[in-house]
Scaffold this motif. Structure first.
Motif, PDB file in Angstrom:
ATOM      1  N   LYS A 259       0.605  -1.275   0.019  1.00 61.62           N
ATOM      2  CA  LYS A 259      -0.405   0.074   0.080  1.00 61.62           C
ATOM      3  C   LYS A 259       1.108   1.641  -0.136  1.00 61.62           C
ATOM      4  CE  LYS A 259      -3.921  -1.354   0.142  1.00 61.62           C
ATOM      5  NZ  LYS A 259      -5.679  -1.755  -0.420  1.00 61.62           N
ATOM      6  N   TRP A 260       0.435   2.187  -1.318  1.00 65.35           N
ATOM      7  CA  TRP A 260       1.290   3.520  -0.780  1.00 65.35           C
ATOM      8  C   TRP A 260      -0.074   4.564  -0.030  1.00 65.35           C
ATOM      9  CZ3 TRP A 260       0.473   8.654  -3.665  1.00 65.35           C
ATOM     10  CH2 TRP A 260       1.271   9.243  -3.608  1.00 65.35           C
ATOM     11  N   ARG A 261       0.112   5.192   0.688  1.00 65.52           N
ATOM     12  CA  ARG A 261      -0.789   6.222   1.783  1.00 65.52           C
ATOM     13  C   ARG A 261      -0.062   7.673   1.658  1.00 65.52           C
ATOM     14  NH1 ARG A 261      -1.506   1.316   4.678  1.00 65.52           N
ATOM     15  NH2 ARG A 261      -3.623   0.651   4.330  1.00 65.52           N
ATOM     16  N   VAL A 262      -0.662   8.849   1.174  1.00 67.59           N
ATOM     17  CA  VAL A 262      -0.497   9.509   1.367  1.00 67.59           C
ATOM     18  C   VAL A 262      -1.391  10.874   1.013  1.00 67.59           C
ATOM     19  CG1 VAL A 262      -0.288  10.257  -1.281  1.00 67.59           C
ATOM     20  CG2 VAL A 262       1.757  12.300   0.267  1.00 67.59           C
TER      21      VAL A 262
ATOM     22  N   VAL B 199      -5.194   9.074   0.754  1.00 65.29           N
ATOM     23  CA  VAL B 199      -4.791   9.083  -0.368  1.00 65.29           C
ATOM     24  C   VAL B 199      -4.245   7.480  -0.637  1.00 65.29           C
ATOM     25  CG1 VAL B 199      -5.105   8.135  -3.479  1.00 65.29           C
ATOM     26  CG2 VAL B 199      -5.810  10.844  -2.145  1.00 65.29           C
ATOM     27  N   GLU B 200      -4.989   6.596  -1.068  1.00 66.30           N
ATOM     28  CA  GLU B 200      -3.652   4.651  -1.146  1.00 66.30           C
ATOM     29  C   GLU B 200      -3.870   4.854  -1.851  1.00 66.30           C
ATOM     30  OE1 GLU B 200      -6.312   1.649   1.564  1.00 66.30           O
ATOM     31  OE2 GLU B 200      -5.433   2.745   2.765  1.00 66.30           O
ATOM     32  N   VAL B 201      -3.245   3.285  -2.518  1.00 67.57           N
ATOM     33  CA  VAL B 201      -3.229   2.493  -3.694  1.00 67.57           C
ATOM     34  C   VAL B 201      -2.307   1.239  -3.177  1.00 67.57           C
ATOM     35  CG1 VAL B 201      -1.228   3.775  -5.008  1.00 67.57           C
ATOM     36  CG2 VAL B 201      -3.419   2.668  -5.859  1.00 67.57           C
TER      37      VAL B 201
ATOM     38  N   ILE C 284      -1.421  -0.195  -8.794  1.00 68.56           N
ATOM     39  CA  ILE C 284      -2.471  -1.172  -9.070  1.00 68.56           C
ATOM     40  C   ILE C 284      -4.400  -0.981  -8.289  1.00 68.56           C
ATOM     41  CG2 ILE C 284      -2.790  -3.955  -9.511  1.00 68.56           C
ATOM     42  CD1 ILE C 284       0.097  -4.359  -8.744  1.00 68.56           C
ATOM     43  N   GLU C 285      -5.044  -1.056  -9.572  1.00 70.52           N
ATOM     44  CA  GLU C 285      -6.903  -0.777  -8.962  1.00 70.52           C
ATOM     45  C   GLU C 285      -6.868  -2.647  -8.690  1.00 70.52           C
ATOM     46  OE1 GLU C 285      -9.423   0.829  -6.573  1.00 70.52           O
ATOM     47  OE2 GLU C 285      -7.076   1.428  -7.169  1.00 70.52           O
ATOM     48  N   VAL C 286      -7.600  -3.130  -7.913  1.00 76.19           N
ATOM     49  CA  VAL C 286      -7.835  -4.118  -8.508  1.00 76.19           C
ATOM     50  C   VAL C 286      -9.456  -4.000  -8.011  1.00 76.19           C
ATOM     51  CG1 VAL C 286      -8.191  -6.414  -7.273  1.00 76.19           C
ATOM     52  CG2 VAL C 286      -6.287  -5.136  -7.628  1.00 76.19           C
TER      53      VAL C 286
END
Length: 258
Positions: free
Chosen positions: A170-173, A187-189, A201-203
């Motif tokens: 996860k990348w959160r910012v 935001v996270e992705v 990557i978005e699933v």
């Protein structure tokens, strides 16, 4: 729109009718995956054929060089008065020839090692694709009943296995300027870094035009925060037509069932 009774009947059929489950799984993209595997194997075969052709060309050049050396030897014999000078030149040429031969030997060894490594990687990738096919069949029977979060986690593990390098994290910012949502928000992705390429990557079990646009905005935020332009990937079995069109225009890769 299906009634509740019709939905329950479909779900019950998926649980109880094995043939129906496999038919649904087939519609969810197995044929596309198999076709991609065949194309990959065909590309590998073409690569081998190209390498073999290059070596044949090199052998032909060496044969031509050998003929030239024979002609040079004849000239050495006809020019005894120049023998000492020619002999010196020959010794120098022979040293260069040995250096070239040693370099070619090393290149052949490196080439063989590269081919062996490529074969091992290809076999490993094929095994991962086979595993992916089996798991996708099993997941296909559950997509109608599992939650969005369960689907995301299952596909996340499959993406990690197929890419075979690194781990999806996860990348959160904090988006102070509202690049993604239009207002200040966290935001996270999912992100995976492979061969210095950053992949966001978005699933999703289904994807709309707005989902694609949101991932594209997250990519812009990621580039702004990290200084790295990421590759954008969306995995979904059910993208809308507008989602596919938006992905094409925005440079988002969509992996789906078709």
């Amino acid at each position: 729109m299906l009634s509740e009774e019709e939905k329950k009947k479909i779900l019950r059929t998926l649980r109880e009718d094995e043939e129906f489950r496999y038919a649904v799984a087939g519609l969810l993209g197995l044929e596309t995956i198999l076709n991609e595997l065949r194309m990959l194997r065909a590309d590998f075969q073409r690569h081998l054929e190209l390498e073999e052709m290059r070596w044949r060309e090199n052998d032909k050049r060496w044969e031509e060089n050998n003929k030239r050396w024979e002609e040079n030897n004849r000239r050495w014999e006809e020019n005894n008065k120049r023998w000492e000078e020619n002999n010196r030149r020959w010794e120098e040429a022979y040293k260069r020839f040995e250096a070239i031969e040693a370099e070619l030997k090393k290149l052949r060894e490196d080439h063989n090692k590269l081919r062996e490594d490529f074969n091992r990687q290809f076999e490993l990738f094929s095994k991962r694709l086979d595993s992916f096919e089996r798991r996708l069949i099993a997941m296909g029977a559950r997509w109608g009943v599992e939650s969005e979060e369960t689907f995301r986690e299952a596909m996340k593990n499959i993406v990690e296995e197929i890419l075979g390098a690194g781990k999806v994290e996860k990348w959160r910012v904090l988006d102070e300027e509202g690049v993604v949502l239009g207002y200040k928000a966290e935001v996270e992705v999912d992100v995976l870094i492979k061969d210095k390429v950053h992949i966001l990557i978005e699933v999703k079990s289904s994807a709309s035009e707005s989902d694609v646009f949101k991932l594209w905005r997250i990519g812009k935020l990621y580039e702004k925060k990290t200084g790295v332009k990421p590759r954008l990937v969306m995995v979904t079995p059910f993208p809308t037509d507008k989602a596919l069109e938006a992905a094409k225009n925005l440079g988002v890769e969509i992996y789906t069932r078709t």
